[in-house]
Design an enzyme around this catalytic site. Structure first.
Site, PDB file in Angstrom:
ATOM      1  N   HIS A  74       6.430   0.392  -6.950  1.00 36.92           N
ATOM      2  CA  HIS A  74       7.209  -0.133  -7.770  1.00 36.92           C
ATOM      3  C   HIS A  74       8.339  -0.282  -7.138  1.00 36.92           C
ATOM      4  CE1 HIS A  74       3.908   0.771 -10.470  1.00 36.92           C
ATOM      5  NE2 HIS A  74       4.224  -0.392 -11.412  1.00 36.92           N
TER       6      HIS A  74
ATOM      7  N   LYS B  56      -1.006  -2.546  -5.076  1.00 36.91           N
ATOM      8  CA  LYS B  56      -0.073  -3.092  -6.161  1.00 36.91           C
ATOM      9  C   LYS B  56       1.274  -3.047  -6.048  1.00 36.91           C
ATOM     10  CE  LYS B  56       1.420  -3.161 -11.202  1.00 36.91           C
ATOM     11  NZ  LYS B  56       1.552  -1.893 -11.905  1.00 36.91           N
TER      12      LYS B  56
END
Length: 234
Positions: A122, A148
């Site tokens: 992230h 991700k």
């Protein structure tokens, strides 16, 4: 799981799961935001498979200390848990001291239980250039079953960079989940599945969104399905 696109309904309250069934393929259980998360898992009798996340405070969550790995290790033993989220920084030794050994042990436990591993990155400040995004996705995907990557878009070029990186990483054989946080990149949550992204995230309750720019669950379902239907009908 994750052979095809999976729309997950994010929640910290598993009693919300029935509300998600119509639109979601799975539920992301945010253990770091939950009250008595292991007790909730013990009581869970829902229909949707679970992706369990216990996000570290240093990566935007509310979990502190190595005990979060103990909770995740206990969680993956539950039959309803199909996948677990582990931060790439923890697996690569770029997190607080002691996290790497716990993260790799959690990954080993997950694999022993037949639970998929989503390795996440992230960036809450920016979106790097496409080549850097592709490298991050490759690193994350190589550490688990899905890589991700969620970055912050401040301009349309950032959204284009994420779409390009999703396409390139998928073409290279990596299984990825991608999205841009923030309003300029909001549409990537609906568009990147067309380029190979395997996981989408939306809150069961829009008031409890877990990241900037998330669509309501039913809206994201409609957008993704509508775009994919249009693609296959041409």
């Amino acid at each position: 799981m994750f052979e095809e696109f999976v729309l997950t309904a994010s929640t910290a309250d598993l009693s919300e799961e029935p509300r998600a069934r119509e639109s979601a393929d799975a539920a992301e259980f945010r253990m770091d935001l939950a009250t008595d998360p292991l007790a909730q898992l013990d009581a869970y009798e829902g229909e949707l498979p679970l992706l369990v996340t216990n996000r570290a405070s240093w990566e935007g969550g509310e979990a502190d200390g190595l005990g979060r790995f103990d909770a995740l290790s206990a969680a993956v033993a539950h039959d309803a848990v199909a996948a677990v989220d582990v931060e790439l920084a923890a697996l690569r030794g770029n997190a607080p001291e002691g996290e790497q050994s716990h993260a790799t042990a959690l990954r080993d436990t997950a694999r022993e239980e037949g639970v998929g591993v989503v390795v996440s990155v992230h960036d809450f400040e920016s979106t790097p250039e496409p080549a850097t995004l592709v490298d991050l996705l490759a690193d994350a995907a190589n550490e688990g079953d899905v890589g991700k990557l969620a970055t912050t878009a401040t301009a349309p070029d950032d959204a284009l960079a994420m779409i390009e990186a999703t396409h390139e990483a998928t073409a290279a054989g990596h299984r990825v989940a991608t999205m841009c946080m923030g309003e300029p990149g909001r549409h990537t949550r609906a568009v990147t599945p067309l380029y190979g992204s395997k996981i989408g995230y939306a809150p069961v309750d829009p008031a409890n969104a877990t990241a900037p720019g998330q669509y309501p669950l039913a809206t994201l379902r409609e957008l993704v399905d509508g775009l994919r239907e249009g693609e296959t009908s041409e």
